[in-house]
Design a protein around this motif. Structure first.
Motif, mmCIF file in Angstrom:
data_model
loop_
_atom_site.group_PDB
_atom_site.id
_atom_site.type_symbol
_atom_site.label_atom_id
_atom_site.label_comp_id
_atom_site.label_asym_id
_atom_site.label_seq_id
_atom_site.Cartn_x
_atom_site.Cartn_y
_atom_site.Cartn_z
ATOM 1 N N VAL A 1 0.852 -1.190 0.000
ATOM 2 C CA VAL A 1 0.000 0.000 0.000
ATOM 3 C C VAL A 1 0.889 1.242 0.000
ATOM 4 C CG1 VAL A 1 -1.733 1.301 1.314
ATOM 5 C CG2 VAL A 1 -1.832 -1.200 1.243
ATOM 6 N N VAL A 2 0.586 2.194 -0.878
ATOM 7 C CA VAL A 2 1.323 3.462 -0.886
ATOM 8 C C VAL A 2 0.882 4.261 0.332
ATOM 9 C CG1 VAL A 2 1.715 5.625 -2.117
ATOM 10 C CG2 VAL A 2 1.616 3.472 -3.383
ATOM 11 N N VAL A 3 1.844 4.573 1.215
ATOM 12 C CA VAL A 3 1.531 5.274 2.468
ATOM 13 C C VAL A 3 2.073 6.699 2.497
ATOM 14 C CG1 VAL A 3 1.311 3.144 3.805
ATOM 15 C CG2 VAL A 3 3.546 4.281 3.655
ATOM 16 N N GLY A 4 2.797 7.087 1.443
ATOM 17 C CA GLY A 4 3.301 8.448 1.369
ATOM 18 C C GLY A 4 3.997 8.681 0.058
ATOM 19 N N ASP B 1 19.311 24.699 -10.899
ATOM 20 C CA ASP B 1 19.954 23.910 -9.846
ATOM 21 C C ASP B 1 19.245 24.039 -8.502
ATOM 22 O OD1 ASP B 1 21.858 23.039 -11.654
ATOM 23 O OD2 ASP B 1 23.210 24.706 -11.211
ATOM 24 N N THR B 2 18.031 24.609 -8.519
ATOM 25 C CA THR B 2 17.240 24.775 -7.303
ATOM 26 C C THR B 2 15.957 23.968 -7.434
ATOM 27 O OG1 THR B 2 18.125 26.998 -6.987
ATOM 28 C CG2 THR B 2 16.097 26.457 -5.805
ATOM 29 N N GLY B 3 15.712 23.111 -6.457
ATOM 30 C CA GLY B 3 14.506 22.293 -6.466
ATOM 31 C C GLY B 3 13.641 22.592 -5.260
ATOM 32 N N GLU B 4 12.353 22.282 -5.393
ATOM 33 C CA GLU B 4 11.410 22.434 -4.281
ATOM 34 C C GLU B 4 10.906 21.055 -3.883
ATOM 35 O OE1 GLU B 4 7.305 24.707 -2.955
ATOM 36 O OE2 GLU B 4 8.026 24.943 -5.014
ATOM 37 N N THR B 5 10.895 20.799 -2.591
ATOM 38 C CA THR B 5 10.457 19.503 -2.082
ATOM 39 C C THR B 5 9.021 19.564 -1.585
ATOM 40 O OG1 THR B 5 11.269 20.003 0.137
ATOM 41 C CG2 THR B 5 12.798 18.870 -1.361
ATOM 42 N N SER B 6 8.331 18.427 -1.713
ATOM 43 C CA SER B 6 6.986 18.262 -1.154
ATOM 44 C C SER B 6 6.879 16.857 -0.580
ATOM 45 C CB SER B 6 5.915 18.433 -2.237
ATOM 46 O OG SER B 6 5.918 19.728 -2.759
ATOM 47 N N PHE B 7 6.161 16.732 0.544
ATOM 48 C CA PHE B 7 6.004 15.448 1.222
ATOM 49 C C PHE B 7 4.584 15.315 1.734
ATOM 50 C CE2 PHE B 7 10.339 16.796 1.618
ATOM 51 C CZ PHE B 7 11.068 15.662 1.351
ATOM 52 N N TYR B 8 3.992 14.155 1.521
ATOM 53 C CA TYR B 8 2.652 13.876 2.033
ATOM 54 C C TYR B 8 2.614 12.430 2.510
ATOM 55 C CZ TYR B 8 1.418 18.295 0.010
ATOM 56 O OH TYR B 8 1.381 19.633 -0.280
ATOM 57 N N VAL B 9 2.058 12.224 3.695
ATOM 58 C CA VAL B 9 1.977 10.889 4.291
ATOM 59 C C VAL B 9 0.530 10.613 4.656
ATOM 60 C CG1 VAL B 9 2.729 9.445 6.238
ATOM 61 C CG2 VAL B 9 4.342 11.036 5.150
ATOM 62 N N ARG B 10 0.095 9.391 4.349
ATOM 63 C CA ARG B 10 -1.258 8.955 4.707
ATOM 64 C C ARG B 10 -1.467 9.201 6.205
ATOM 65 N NH1 ARG B 10 -4.603 5.833 1.706
ATOM 66 N NH2 ARG B 10 -2.952 5.264 0.227
ATOM 67 N N SER B 11 -2.598 9.758 6.567
ATOM 68 C CA SER B 11 -2.819 10.195 7.959
ATOM 69 C C SER B 11 -2.589 9.078 8.965
ATOM 70 C CB SER B 11 -4.215 10.798 8.130
ATOM 71 O OG SER B 11 -5.207 9.865 7.788
ATOM 72 N N GLU B 12 -3.003 7.865 8.665
ATOM 73 C CA GLU B 12 -2.835 6.769 9.633
ATOM 74 C C GLU B 12 -1.394 6.272 9.723
ATOM 75 O OE1 GLU B 12 -4.868 4.903 5.949
ATOM 76 O OE2 GLU B 12 -4.996 6.764 7.061
ATOM 77 N N ASN B 13 -0.516 6.752 8.868
ATOM 78 C CA ASN B 13 0.882 6.332 8.903
ATOM 79 C C ASN B 13 1.823 7.433 9.370
ATOM 80 O OD1 ASN B 13 -0.402 4.703 6.339
ATOM 81 N ND2 ASN B 13 0.913 3.465 7.638
ATOM 82 N N ARG B 14 1.270 8.559 9.773
ATOM 83 C CA ARG B 14 2.115 9.625 10.304
ATOM 84 C C ARG B 14 2.706 9.169 11.634
ATOM 85 N NH1 ARG B 14 -2.403 13.892 8.658
ATOM 86 N NH2 ARG B 14 -2.018 13.791 6.422
#
Length: 167
Positions: free
Chosen positions: A65-68, A83-96
């Protein structure tokens, strides 16, 4: 392999529904994104296609299962920012709280180094304590705050800018 082992891998079009589900939960319930309208699987699939090899999207999978997920996007489409990147992160609420974000952070930083980025930027909305903690722990430094630049849930919100210089 243990069924609960966390696997980090590149995302592909088959992950579009899971990416949308996780992101839509953040849209509806958090200030982690200033998007206000849920995204369809097709929209996430199109978004995936806009990310080339140098802008990877990674997923964290646990027990199939994809959890994030994490992405590395262009900071700007102007050539001087290549040479500059932007990061984003998302995690399934039950897997935080299960180190999913930390593992994705480690992997996306490794990808940024592999693709020879010089610096990474993160925009984090006020109140996103876990995200600030994740970025602080990874070595991002706070470089400023944009005051009241977004409105969500009826409130004007600040956005903190964080930066990591890559050796």
């Amino acid at each position: 392999m243990n069924a609960t082992e966390l696997i980090i891998r590149p995302a592909d079009s088959r992950d579009a529904s899971a990416l949308a589900e996780i992101y839509n939960d953040a849209i509806r319930n958090t200030v982690a994104t200033f998007d206000t309208e849920p995204k369809t699987s097709d929209e996430r699939r199109q978004w995936l296609e806009t990310h080339g090899e140098r802008q990877p999207i990674l997923v964290a999978e646990k027990g199939g299962v994809v959890v994030g997920w994490a992405s590395l996007s262009l900071w700007s489409d102007r050539c001087a920012y290549a040479d500059t990147g932007e990061t984003s992160f998302y995690v399934r609420s039950e897997n935080r709280g299960e180190s999913v974000g930390r593992r994705l952070m480690e992997a996306i930083i490794m990808e940024a180094r592999r693709h020879q980025y010089h610096t990474l930027i993160a925009r984090i909305t006020e109140g996103s304590v876990a995200s600030l903690r994740l970025h602080d722990g990874a070595g991002f430094g706070r470089i400023g705050t944009m005051k009241e630049v977004g409105r969500k849930f009826g409130k004007l919100l600040d956005v903190h800018l964080l930066q990591m210089m890559l050796p």
